[in-house]
Motif scaffolding. Structure first.
Motif, PDB file in Angstrom:
ATOM      1  N   LEU A   1       0.879  -1.035  -0.083  1.00 14.05           N
ATOM      2  CA  LEU A   1      -0.157  -0.151   0.185  1.00 14.05           C
ATOM      3  C   LEU A   1       0.799   1.174  -0.078  1.00 14.05           C
ATOM      4  O   LEU A   1       0.502   2.169  -0.568  1.00 14.05           O
ATOM      5  N   GLY A   2       2.031   1.287   0.824  1.00 14.27           N
ATOM      6  CA  GLY A   2       2.762   2.577   0.906  1.00 14.27           C
ATOM      7  C   GLY A   2       3.480   2.752  -0.505  1.00 14.27           C
ATOM      8  O   GLY A   2       3.602   3.672  -1.020  1.00 14.27           O
ATOM      9  N   ASP A   3       4.153   1.722  -1.178  1.00 16.88           N
ATOM     10  CA  ASP A   3       4.530   1.665  -2.579  1.00 16.88           C
ATOM     11  C   ASP A   3       3.242   2.377  -3.481  1.00 16.88           C
ATOM     12  O   ASP A   3       3.760   3.227  -4.287  1.00 16.88           O
ATOM     13  N   MET A   4       2.228   1.917  -3.406  1.00 16.27           N
ATOM     14  CA  MET A   4       1.148   2.551  -4.437  1.00 16.27           C
ATOM     15  C   MET A   4       0.692   3.711  -4.044  1.00 16.27           C
ATOM     16  O   MET A   4       0.907   4.712  -5.034  1.00 16.27           O
ATOM     17  N   LEU A   5       0.425   4.104  -2.730  1.00 18.94           N
ATOM     18  CA  LEU A   5       0.184   5.399  -2.656  1.00 18.94           C
ATOM     19  C   LEU A   5       1.131   6.639  -2.723  1.00 18.94           C
ATOM     20  O   LEU A   5       0.979   7.556  -3.193  1.00 18.94           O
ATOM     21  N   TYR A   6       2.613   6.145  -2.625  1.00 15.26           N
ATOM     22  CA  TYR A   6       3.425   7.071  -2.762  1.00 15.26           C
ATOM     23  C   TYR A   6       4.251   7.400  -4.225  1.00 15.26           C
ATOM     24  O   TYR A   6       4.627   8.258  -4.703  1.00 15.26           O
ATOM     25  N   LYS A   7       4.301   6.127  -4.863  1.00 18.38           N
ATOM     26  CA  LYS A   7       4.826   5.864  -6.128  1.00 18.38           C
ATOM     27  C   LYS A   7       4.121   5.521  -7.252  1.00 18.38           C
ATOM     28  O   LYS A   7       4.690   5.814  -8.531  1.00 18.38           O
ATOM     29  N   GLU A   8       2.876   5.155  -7.114  1.00 21.97           N
ATOM     30  CA  GLU A   8       2.178   4.728  -8.354  1.00 21.97           C
ATOM     31  C   GLU A   8       0.902   5.589  -8.377  1.00 21.97           C
ATOM     32  O   GLU A   8       0.051   4.842  -9.498  1.00 21.97           O
ATOM     33  N   SER A   9       0.515   6.178  -7.782  1.00 18.27           N
ATOM     34  CA  SER A   9      -0.782   6.977  -7.512  1.00 18.27           C
ATOM     35  C   SER A   9      -0.632   8.498  -8.379  1.00 18.27           C
ATOM     36  O   SER A   9       0.117   8.465  -9.063  1.00 18.27           O
ATOM     37  N   GLY A  10      -1.740   9.296  -8.047  1.00 23.77           N
ATOM     38  CA  GLY A  10      -1.616  10.790  -8.591  1.00 23.77           C
ATOM     39  C   GLY A  10      -1.677  10.628 -10.077  1.00 23.77           C
ATOM     40  O   GLY A  10      -2.333   9.992 -10.694  1.00 23.77           O
ATOM     41  N   LEU A  11      -1.011  11.700 -10.754  1.00 22.41           N
ATOM     42  CA  LEU A  11      -0.991  11.845 -12.321  1.00 22.41           C
ATOM     43  C   LEU A  11      -0.713  10.558 -12.821  1.00 22.41           C
ATOM     44  O   LEU A  11      -1.235  10.240 -14.172  1.00 22.41           O
ATOM     45  N   LYS A  12       0.429   9.964 -12.326  1.00 23.37           N
ATOM     46  CA  LYS A  12       0.838   8.775 -12.979  1.00 23.37           C
ATOM     47  C   LYS A  12      -0.046   7.672 -12.880  1.00 23.37           C
ATOM     48  O   LYS A  12      -0.242   6.712 -13.942  1.00 23.37           O
ATOM     49  N   GLY A  13      -0.561   7.481 -11.524  1.00 20.36           N
ATOM     50  CA  GLY A  13      -1.540   6.341 -11.793  1.00 20.36           C
ATOM     51  C   GLY A  13      -2.954   6.815 -12.542  1.00 20.36           C
ATOM     52  O   GLY A  13      -3.626   5.659 -13.094  1.00 20.36           O
ATOM     53  N   LEU A  14      -3.469   8.018 -12.320  1.00 20.59           N
ATOM     54  CA  LEU A  14      -4.663   8.368 -12.944  1.00 20.59           C
ATOM     55  C   LEU A  14      -4.409   8.059 -14.546  1.00 20.59           C
ATOM     56  O   LEU A  14      -5.266   7.784 -15.381  1.00 20.59           O
ATOM     57  N   SER A  15      -3.453   8.295 -15.148  1.00 20.58           N
ATOM     58  CA  SER A  15      -3.248   8.495 -16.682  1.00 20.58           C
ATOM     59  C   SER A  15      -2.642   7.315 -17.155  1.00 20.58           C
ATOM     60  O   SER A  15      -2.821   6.881 -18.234  1.00 20.58           O
ATOM     61  N   GLY A  16      -2.019   6.531 -16.280  1.00 23.09           N
ATOM     62  CA  GLY A  16      -0.990   5.474 -16.719  1.00 23.09           C
ATOM     63  C   GLY A  16      -0.099   5.860 -17.832  1.00 23.09           C
ATOM     64  O   GLY A  16       0.216   4.924 -18.386  1.00 23.09           O
ATOM     65  N   ILE A  17       0.409   7.112 -18.121  1.00 22.86           N
ATOM     66  CA  ILE A  17       1.256   7.529 -18.743  1.00 22.86           C
ATOM     67  C   ILE A  17       2.454   7.968 -18.206  1.00 22.86           C
ATOM     68  O   ILE A  17       3.504   7.611 -18.372  1.00 22.86           O
ATOM     69  N   SER A  18       2.136   9.068 -17.257  1.00 23.21           N
ATOM     70  CA  SER A  18       3.352   9.727 -16.746  1.00 23.21           C
ATOM     71  C   SER A  18       3.108  10.513 -15.307  1.00 23.21           C
ATOM     72  O   SER A  18       1.765  11.060 -15.415  1.00 23.21           O
ATOM     73  N   HIS A  19       4.070  10.869 -14.661  1.00 23.41           N
ATOM     74  CA  HIS A  19       3.701  11.508 -13.367  1.00 23.41           C
ATOM     75  C   HIS A  19       4.075  13.144 -13.788  1.00 23.41           C
ATOM     76  O   HIS A  19       3.835  14.008 -13.091  1.00 23.41           O
ATOM     77  N   ASP A  20       4.571  13.471 -15.142  1.00 25.30           N
ATOM     78  CA  ASP A  20       5.137  14.929 -15.308  1.00 25.30           C
ATOM     79  C   ASP A  20       3.997  15.599 -16.303  1.00 25.30           C
ATOM     80  O   ASP A  20       3.242  14.981 -17.428  1.00 25.30           O
ATOM     81  N   MET A  21       3.465  16.647 -15.681  1.00 25.72           N
ATOM     82  CA  MET A  21       2.322  17.216 -16.246  1.00 25.72           C
ATOM     83  C   MET A  21       2.675  17.868 -17.626  1.00 25.72           C
ATOM     84  O   MET A  21       1.967  17.755 -18.439  1.00 25.72           O
ATOM     85  N   ARG A  22       4.050  18.148 -18.075  1.00 18.66           N
ATOM     86  CA  ARG A  22       4.203  18.674 -19.355  1.00 18.66           C
ATOM     87  C   ARG A  22       3.980  17.578 -20.425  1.00 18.66           C
ATOM     88  O   ARG A  22       3.416  17.847 -21.593  1.00 18.66           O
ATOM     89  N   THR A  23       4.503  16.052 -19.899  1.00 22.64           N
ATOM     90  CA  THR A  23       3.916  15.084 -20.862  1.00 22.64           C
ATOM     91  C   THR A  23       2.600  15.066 -21.115  1.00 22.64           C
ATOM     92  O   THR A  23       2.094  14.743 -21.970  1.00 22.64           O
ATOM     93  N   LEU A  24       1.605  15.129 -19.957  1.00 24.63           N
ATOM     94  CA  LEU A  24       0.239  14.896 -20.046  1.00 24.63           C
ATOM     95  C   LEU A  24      -0.382  16.022 -20.786  1.00 24.63           C
ATOM     96  O   LEU A  24      -1.336  15.985 -21.719  1.00 24.63           O
ATOM     97  N   LEU A  25       0.113  17.412 -20.745  1.00 16.90           N
ATOM     98  CA  LEU A  25      -0.477  18.427 -21.561  1.00 16.90           C
ATOM     99  C   LEU A  25      -0.300  18.172 -22.797  1.00 16.90           C
ATOM    100  O   LEU A  25      -1.187  18.639 -23.849  1.00 16.90           O
ATOM    101  N   ALA A  26       0.851  17.517 -23.484  1.00 18.39           N
ATOM    102  CA  ALA A  26       1.200  17.441 -24.841  1.00 18.39           C
ATOM    103  C   ALA A  26       0.491  16.152 -25.336  1.00 18.39           C
ATOM    104  O   ALA A  26       0.386  15.829 -26.333  1.00 18.39           O
ATOM    105  N   SER A  27      -0.187  15.315 -24.628  1.00 21.39           N
ATOM    106  CA  SER A  27      -0.794  14.160 -24.862  1.00 21.39           C
ATOM    107  C   SER A  27      -2.026  14.139 -25.443  1.00 21.39           C
ATOM    108  O   SER A  27      -2.978  15.147 -24.730  1.00 21.39           O
ATOM    109  N   ASP A  28      -2.590  13.170 -26.478  1.00 21.05           N
ATOM    110  CA  ASP A  28      -3.700  13.356 -26.888  1.00 21.05           C
ATOM    111  C   ASP A  28      -4.698  12.167 -26.120  1.00 21.05           C
ATOM    112  O   ASP A  28      -5.715  12.156 -26.682  1.00 21.05           O
ATOM    113  N   ALA A  29      -4.123  11.405 -25.493  1.00 24.71           N
ATOM    114  CA  ALA A  29      -4.891  10.467 -24.633  1.00 24.71           C
ATOM    115  C   ALA A  29      -5.861  10.831 -23.713  1.00 24.71           C
ATOM    116  O   ALA A  29      -5.634  11.719 -23.053  1.00 24.71           O
TER     117      ALA A  29
END
Length: 382
Positions: free
Chosen positions: A256-284
């Motif tokens: 649970l600790g690994d998931m909450l700290y390292k695999e969630s947030g923008l990375k977890g929701l998008s399944g693409i990246s934790h980086d906002m720049r990458t998400l803003l540039a994505s069409d997914a």
């Protein structure tokens, strides 16, 4: 005057600054070691931009020694008199910059479970610096310190009271950033410095702080650096019942600790990246959904912080996303006219420091946690 070094250590990087001490420390060099591990590299920032040098395999100790190699020629034979460290968690005890004696280090080690993503690396950098600069004064500056003194209702959880007395309470984080921004308001916007201000520190880690008269009275972050806003890889606000359910489904606390700290947030929701720049540039569509959720939570918490303050006199964006992502700033303020928020699209796109066209000022102020640390070390040396 003496030379002082600041170290801001994370799990995979160490930011550093070399300063000449004084009433206002004079910056001589900024940089960081990135990708600590098999392929570490040194990045130096100066007036001519940045230079990058590969340094190969490095742990935190090797990274500090690499930093020493860079700053040594600038010292011209002088010893580093003081080293300042960002320490994420100060617990109930530490509310001001503190010399990092063995006894203090033992107390900070005990707080590792409260900030497992940060505290071990903060303390590893301290020990490496103690080895590299044995004669220097080592000063810890705490991200939780700015929030000490919150009203009880902003600190407590509705658990049996004994837990609050034992230290299970809301601490708040990003305090060095909020300290710096509050100081900038005093010098650059004195008409706002004593008002009701929400500061949005938006980066890979993200939080918001309600500041009234220069003091923190509320924060979106709580007992740990997981609460509040969604972040790059951290979940933000979460119903604790979800954790009970997942435990019942067989997940271990470590999983649970690994998931909450390292695999969630923008990375977890998008399944693409934790980086906002990458998400803003994505069409997914998943990238768009992750951004929608991020903006929604910021807007929701902004309304809550305005309620804590009893109104809103200014909104300040800072942090990597807050300072650089104009689309996020625009979307946060959208439909918040009832708080007096309206963005000047041209000023926002140009990256101006004042980007508002409504009655409530909206500012963009780059943060400087290293300078806050340098000031604390300089004061300790005096």
């Amino acid at each position: 005057m003496s030379d002082i070094l600041t170290l801001n250590a994370g799990s995979s990087s160490i930011k550093f600054g070399l300063y000449r001490s004084g009433e206002e420390p004079q910056l001589r060099q900024l940089g960081q070691i990135e990708n600590i591990g098999p392929l570490a590299r040194m990045v130096l920032r100066g007036e001519d931009g940045k230079t990058t040098t590969e340094i190969g395999p490095a742990d935190h100790g090797r990274a500090v020694r690499a930093i020493l190699d860079v700053v040594a020629p600038m010292l011209e034979g002088r010893a580093v008199a003081g080293v300042g460290h960002r320490i994420v968690h100060g617990g109930k005890t530490f509310g001001a910059p503190t010399e990092l004696t063995p006894q203090v280090m033992d107390q900070l080690d005990a707080l590792v479970p409260l900030a497992p993503l940060h505290q071990p690396h903060n303390l590893a950098a301290v020990r490496a610096a103690q080895d590299a600069f044995p004669q220097a004064v080592q000063i810890g500056c705490f991200d939780t310190a700015f929030h000490k003194g919150h009203p009880f209702v902003n600190d407590a959880f509705a658990l049996p009271r004994r837990f609050y007395d034992e230290g299970v309470r809301r601490y708040g984080f990003h305090g060095l950033s909020y300290d710096y921004i509050s100081g900038r308001l005093v010098t650059d916007h004195p008409d706002l410095a004593n008002g009701r201000v929400v500061i949005a520190h938006l980066g890979n880690g993200a939080s918001m702080c309600a500041v009234k008269g220069g003091r923190s009275i509320g924060s979106t972050m709580g007992f740990s650096a997981l609460d509040g806003l969604p972040m790059g890889t951290r979940c933000g606000q979460l119903d604790p019942g979800v954790m009970l359910y997942l435990l019942d489904q067989g997940y271990s606390p470590v999983q649970l600790g690994d998931m909450l700290y390292k695999e969630s947030g923008l990375k977890g929701l998008s399944g693409i990246s934790h980086d906002m720049r990458t998400l803003l540039a994505s069409d997914a569509p998943e990238a768009a959904q992750a951004i929608d959720y991020y903006v929604f939570r910021i807007r929701r918490e902004l309304g809550a912080m305005a309620a804590v303050l009893g109104g809103l006199d200014a909104l300040v964006f800072t942090g990597g996303i807050g300072e650089n992502a104009a689309p996020i700033r625009a979307r946060v303020a959208d439909e918040l006219g009832f708080l007096g928020l309206q963005i000047d699209s041209a000023a926002n796109s140009a990256g101006d420091r004042v980007i508002s066209s409504g009655r409530t000022p909206v500012l963009v102020i780059p943060t400087d946690e290293e300078r806050v640390i340098a000031r604390a070390v300089s004061a300790a040396l005096r």
